[in-house]
Design a protein around this motif. Structure first.
Motif, mmCIF file in Angstrom:
data_model
loop_
_atom_site.group_PDB
_atom_site.id
_atom_site.type_symbol
_atom_site.label_atom_id
_atom_site.label_comp_id
_atom_site.label_asym_id
_atom_site.label_seq_id
_atom_site.Cartn_x
_atom_site.Cartn_y
_atom_site.Cartn_z
ATOM 1 N N PRO A 5 -8.686 -46.011 37.969
ATOM 2 C CA PRO A 5 -10.081 -45.609 37.761
ATOM 3 C C PRO A 5 -10.868 -45.721 39.061
ATOM 4 O O PRO A 5 -10.524 -46.514 39.954
ATOM 5 N N LEU A 6 -11.887 -44.912 39.192
ATOM 6 C CA LEU A 6 -12.690 -44.931 40.412
ATOM 7 C C LEU A 6 -13.095 -46.363 40.775
ATOM 8 O O LEU A 6 -13.539 -47.120 39.907
ATOM 9 N N PRO A 7 -12.972 -46.772 42.027
ATOM 10 C CA PRO A 7 -13.539 -48.057 42.453
ATOM 11 C C PRO A 7 -15.061 -48.011 42.297
ATOM 12 O O PRO A 7 -15.676 -46.940 42.406
ATOM 13 N N PRO A 8 -15.699 -49.156 42.038
ATOM 14 C CA PRO A 8 -17.165 -49.157 41.878
ATOM 15 C C PRO A 8 -17.900 -48.520 43.058
ATOM 16 O O PRO A 8 -18.856 -47.766 42.871
ATOM 17 N N GLU A 9 -17.438 -48.790 44.295
ATOM 18 C CA GLU A 9 -18.138 -48.249 45.457
ATOM 19 C C GLU A 9 -17.923 -46.756 45.629
ATOM 20 O O GLU A 9 -18.625 -46.114 46.421
ATOM 21 N N HIS A 10 -16.995 -46.195 44.869
ATOM 22 C CA HIS A 10 -16.761 -44.752 44.936
ATOM 23 C C HIS A 10 -17.158 -44.042 43.645
ATOM 24 O O HIS A 10 -16.736 -42.919 43.398
ATOM 25 N N GLY A 11 -17.983 -44.725 42.820
ATOM 26 C CA GLY A 11 -18.639 -44.003 41.744
ATOM 27 C C GLY A 11 -18.283 -44.357 40.327
ATOM 28 O O GLY A 11 -18.714 -43.649 39.412
ATOM 29 N N PHE A 12 -17.479 -45.398 40.084
ATOM 30 C CA PHE A 12 -17.120 -45.732 38.704
ATOM 31 C C PHE A 12 -18.381 -45.854 37.850
ATOM 32 O O PHE A 12 -19.359 -46.451 38.266
ATOM 33 N N PRO A 13 -18.380 -45.262 36.639
ATOM 34 C CA PRO A 13 -17.275 -44.652 35.902
ATOM 35 C C PRO A 13 -16.954 -43.199 36.258
ATOM 36 O O PRO A 13 -15.848 -42.750 36.016
ATOM 37 N N ALA A 14 -17.908 -42.444 36.814
ATOM 38 C CA ALA A 14 -17.656 -41.017 37.052
ATOM 39 C C ALA A 14 -18.482 -40.528 38.229
ATOM 40 O O ALA A 14 -19.584 -41.019 38.485
ATOM 41 N N ARG A 15 -17.920 -39.547 38.915
ATOM 42 C CA ARG A 15 -18.607 -38.924 40.038
ATOM 43 C C ARG A 15 -18.249 -37.456 40.088
ATOM 44 O O ARG A 15 -17.311 -37.000 39.431
ATOM 45 N N LEU A 16 -18.991 -36.712 40.906
ATOM 46 C CA LEU A 16 -18.660 -35.312 41.148
ATOM 47 C C LEU A 16 -17.851 -35.184 42.437
ATOM 48 O O LEU A 16 -18.064 -35.930 43.394
ATOM 49 N N VAL A 17 -16.932 -34.244 42.439
ATOM 50 C CA VAL A 17 -16.176 -33.888 43.638
ATOM 51 C C VAL A 17 -16.080 -32.365 43.673
ATOM 52 O O VAL A 17 -15.465 -31.763 42.793
ATOM 53 N N VAL A 18 -16.719 -31.755 44.669
ATOM 54 C CA VAL A 18 -16.694 -30.300 44.809
ATOM 55 C C VAL A 18 -16.074 -29.964 46.161
ATOM 56 O O VAL A 18 -16.708 -30.141 47.200
ATOM 57 N N PRO A 19 -14.833 -29.486 46.188
ATOM 58 C CA PRO A 19 -14.189 -29.169 47.464
ATOM 59 C C PRO A 19 -14.977 -28.117 48.250
ATOM 60 O O PRO A 19 -15.567 -27.197 47.678
ATOM 61 N N GLY A 20 -14.994 -28.298 49.563
ATOM 62 C CA GLY A 20 -15.601 -27.294 50.430
ATOM 63 C C GLY A 20 -17.078 -27.460 50.673
ATOM 64 O O GLY A 20 -17.660 -26.700 51.449
ATOM 65 N N LEU A 21 -17.714 -28.460 50.052
ATOM 66 C CA LEU A 21 -19.128 -28.725 50.290
ATOM 67 C C LEU A 21 -19.273 -30.147 50.826
ATOM 68 O O LEU A 21 -18.589 -31.062 50.368
ATOM 69 N N TYR A 22 -20.167 -30.326 51.796
ATOM 70 C CA TYR A 22 -20.447 -31.675 52.269
ATOM 71 C C TYR A 22 -20.959 -32.525 51.101
ATOM 72 O O TYR A 22 -21.590 -32.017 50.165
ATOM 73 N N GLY A 23 -20.706 -33.835 51.201
ATOM 74 C CA GLY A 23 -21.006 -34.727 50.080
ATOM 75 C C GLY A 23 -22.464 -34.763 49.672
ATOM 76 O O GLY A 23 -22.770 -35.008 48.504
ATOM 77 N N TYR A 24 -23.389 -34.506 50.599
ATOM 78 C CA TYR A 24 -24.804 -34.634 50.244
ATOM 79 C C TYR A 24 -25.271 -33.574 49.252
ATOM 80 O O TYR A 24 -26.346 -33.698 48.660
ATOM 81 N N VAL A 25 -24.466 -32.519 49.055
ATOM 82 C CA VAL A 25 -24.822 -31.511 48.050
ATOM 83 C C VAL A 25 -23.792 -31.438 46.924
ATOM 84 O O VAL A 25 -23.877 -30.536 46.092
ATOM 85 N N SER A 26 -22.844 -32.377 46.891
ATOM 86 C CA SER A 26 -21.752 -32.141 45.945
ATOM 87 C C SER A 26 -21.082 -33.371 45.367
ATOM 88 O O SER A 26 -20.322 -33.252 44.413
ATOM 89 N N ALA A 27 -21.315 -34.546 45.924
ATOM 90 C CA ALA A 27 -20.441 -35.674 45.610
ATOM 91 C C ALA A 27 -21.185 -36.837 44.967
ATOM 92 O O ALA A 27 -20.988 -37.992 45.329
ATOM 93 N N THR A 28 -22.038 -36.540 44.007
ATOM 94 C CA THR A 28 -22.861 -37.579 43.383
ATOM 95 C C THR A 28 -21.997 -38.641 42.712
ATOM 96 O O THR A 28 -21.220 -38.359 41.805
ATOM 97 N N LYS A 29 -22.156 -39.874 43.154
ATOM 98 C CA LYS A 29 -21.443 -41.005 42.559
ATOM 99 C C LYS A 29 -22.300 -41.604 41.433
ATOM 100 O O LYS A 29 -23.515 -41.447 41.416
ATOM 101 N N TRP A 30 -21.617 -42.289 40.509
ATOM 102 C CA TRP A 30 -22.297 -42.910 39.359
ATOM 103 C C TRP A 30 -23.177 -41.873 38.635
ATOM 104 O O TRP A 30 -24.287 -42.157 38.200
ATOM 105 N N VAL A 31 -22.651 -40.674 38.512
ATOM 106 C CA VAL A 31 -23.441 -39.559 37.997
ATOM 107 C C VAL A 31 -23.757 -39.762 36.511
ATOM 108 O O VAL A 31 -22.899 -40.164 35.726
#
Length: 494
Positions: free
Chosen positions: A332-358
């Protein structure tokens, strides 16, 4: 009153105030701690150039530096307030009230605190004023006065410790263990053994969770249990969805190998990593909700109130492979990487695509809502730019022998890397040997063996993607939408 006594009174009063606030925050929500609330608010109002400087200078220690810097500033102000109060407690009292009101304002501003959160800075204000005036009446640091000073110091330490324990009472690790295995219905293809040149200086193809870069605005990692988590999908949709963690894990999970890149990454920088993510296709969830015509933005919100805006047309691309990720590298996602769930959108920088703890996905438009970094002048869509980096030899190093192996990594998500070229001392470009191709949304390692004479040498690298676009030579800073330029190093051959 002696200067040292006055200064110590100011410091102890502030310490007691902050400790009381942290204790109450342990009961009403860690984010309400005045110290953390002010720190998070300071991050929100930090100009982009200063934030970029902090990441560039301090890397993943930027938040620690901020907290230490705040502590030094507050301590300095506390000393000043004490010194100004040698004859009368009024200046110190005013300082305690102002500090408390700043905490109240910060907590009220924060999107991750509720109405009860204001109790923490109010407690800080009351305790700060009371302790300051009481110690001021106590007098010199001898006899009963010394005991009172020690009493306040001990109580502050105990209160801060109790607040920390209360804040950690949400057992995230137990929740992660309870999740167990996240077995994907569709597994990612096995990584070829020749996908990297780790023995010659490149990173391993898959980045371990411990080594995966972390750049975000959270001073403290949000603690959310999977059992308490839910995701709301709403806005310009045909039907609103409210999904629990178990609702997602019961779906057909997929595993995808994805390289993520931070927009703060400078030319030659370290903020890119690759993992096997397991989750639910984001496209499937959005199609289930039904995206209405005219929508062009997926506006995602973290549990701590941070927001990102992703282009709808990108996240709906089936071949893009965007995920609501639940797992990372077999757990499962480590807490510092968004547990329980996060977004991952390939090809976009994280500031527009990688919301952690979403916790919230709103289908909307870029005209209607602006996300966290767009309000600070960053680019709207954030596509990742082709980039390459030299990992070995190290810059300014000395290499023994004329046979020099140069290795590194390149990325061009979601198109993929077609070739990487190197040149020495401004000479002709030479094509490097690429490691095995994994997929278009991951990085690619490269190597080249050079026969060089003794002396100093400068090598430069550039990558070309599968559309034929070669990364430009012109150096552009990371902000607002990603760095460009050729990475170069100088080393000496002996």
């Amino acid at each position: 009153m002696k200067r040292w006594t006055a200064a110590l009174i100011g410091v102890l009063a502030v310490a007691a105030a902050l400790a009381a606030g942290h204790l109450v925050a342990g009961l009403v929500g860690t984010g309400a701690s005045p110290y953390l609330a002010v720190g998070n608010t300071a991050i929100d109002f930090t100009p982009s150039f200063l934030k970029d400087f902090a990441v560039r200078t301090f890397g993943t220690y930027d938040k620690l530096v901020l907290l230490l810097g705040m502590a030094l500033v507050i301590a300095g102000l506390a000393v000043l307030a004490g010194l100004l109060s040698r004859r009368s407690p009024l200046p110190g009292t005013v300082f305690a009230v102002v500090l408390g009101l700043v905490g109240v304002g910060a907590v009220l501003y924060r999107p991750d605190t509720d109405a009860l959160g204001v109790l923490a800075p109010i407690a800080s204000l009351a305790v700060g004023v009371a302790v300051f005036r009481w110690l001021h009446r106590t007098g010199p640091l001898d006899g009963p006065g010394r005991r009172n000073f020690l009493l306040v110091a001990g109580a502050a330490v105990l209160a801060a410790g109790a607040g920390r324990l209360l804040g950690d009472r949400v057992d995230v690790e137990e929740s992660r263990r309870a999740v167990g295995d996240l077995t994907p219905r569709t597994k990612a293809p096995a990584i070829p053994v020749d996908a990297d040149f780790q023995g010659e200086g490149t990173p391993s193809f898959i980045t371990s969770n411990a080594d995966f870069y972390r750049v975000d605005t959270a001073l403290t990692v949000p603690r959310v249990r999977a059992e308490d988590w839910s995701l709301r999908v709403h806005g310009l949709v045909d039907r609103e969805l409210n999904l629990r963690f178990e609702d997602l894990r019961r779906r057909d999970l997929v595993e995808r190998t994805i390289t993520m890149t931070c927009v703060s990454n400078e030319v030659g920088g370290p903020y890119t990593s690759t993992a096997n993510f397991v989750g639910v296709p984001l496209r499937d969830v959005l199609l289930e909700a039904g995206v209405k015509p005219g929508a062009d933005q997926l506006f995602s919100t973290s549990v701590d109130g941070w927001t990102a805006g992703s282009p709808i047309d990108v996240v709906l691309e089936e071949e893009r492979g965007a995920l609501i990720a639940l797992g990372m590298n077999g757990e499962p996602l480590p807490p510092e990487h968004g547990f329980p769930a996060r977004l991952v959108v390939p090809g976009l920088y994280g500031y527009v695509s990688a919301t952690k703890w979403v916790v919230d996905l709103e289908i909307t438009t870029f005209a209607a809502k602006k996300a966290y970094w767009l309000n600070r002048g960053w680019g709207e869509r954030g596509p990742i730019k082709p980039m390459s980096r030299i990992d070995r030899p190290l810059g300014l190093s000395t290499v023994k022998g004329s046979k020099v192996v140069v290795t590194g990594v390149a990325w061009a998500q979601p198109v993929g890397v077609a070739k990487v070229e190197l040149r020495v001392d401004g000479g002709p470009w030479q094509q490097t040997t690429l490691a095995a191709h994994v997929n278009a949304v991951t990085w690619r390692m490269w190597r080249i063996a050079l026969d060089l004479p003794n002396g100093g040498h400068t090598v430069e690298v550039r990558a070309t993607d599968k559309n034929g676009f070669t990364q430009p030579q012109e150096r552009v800073e990371p902000i607002p939408d990603g760095a460009t330029g050729w990475h170069s190093i100088f080393f000496t051959v002996e």
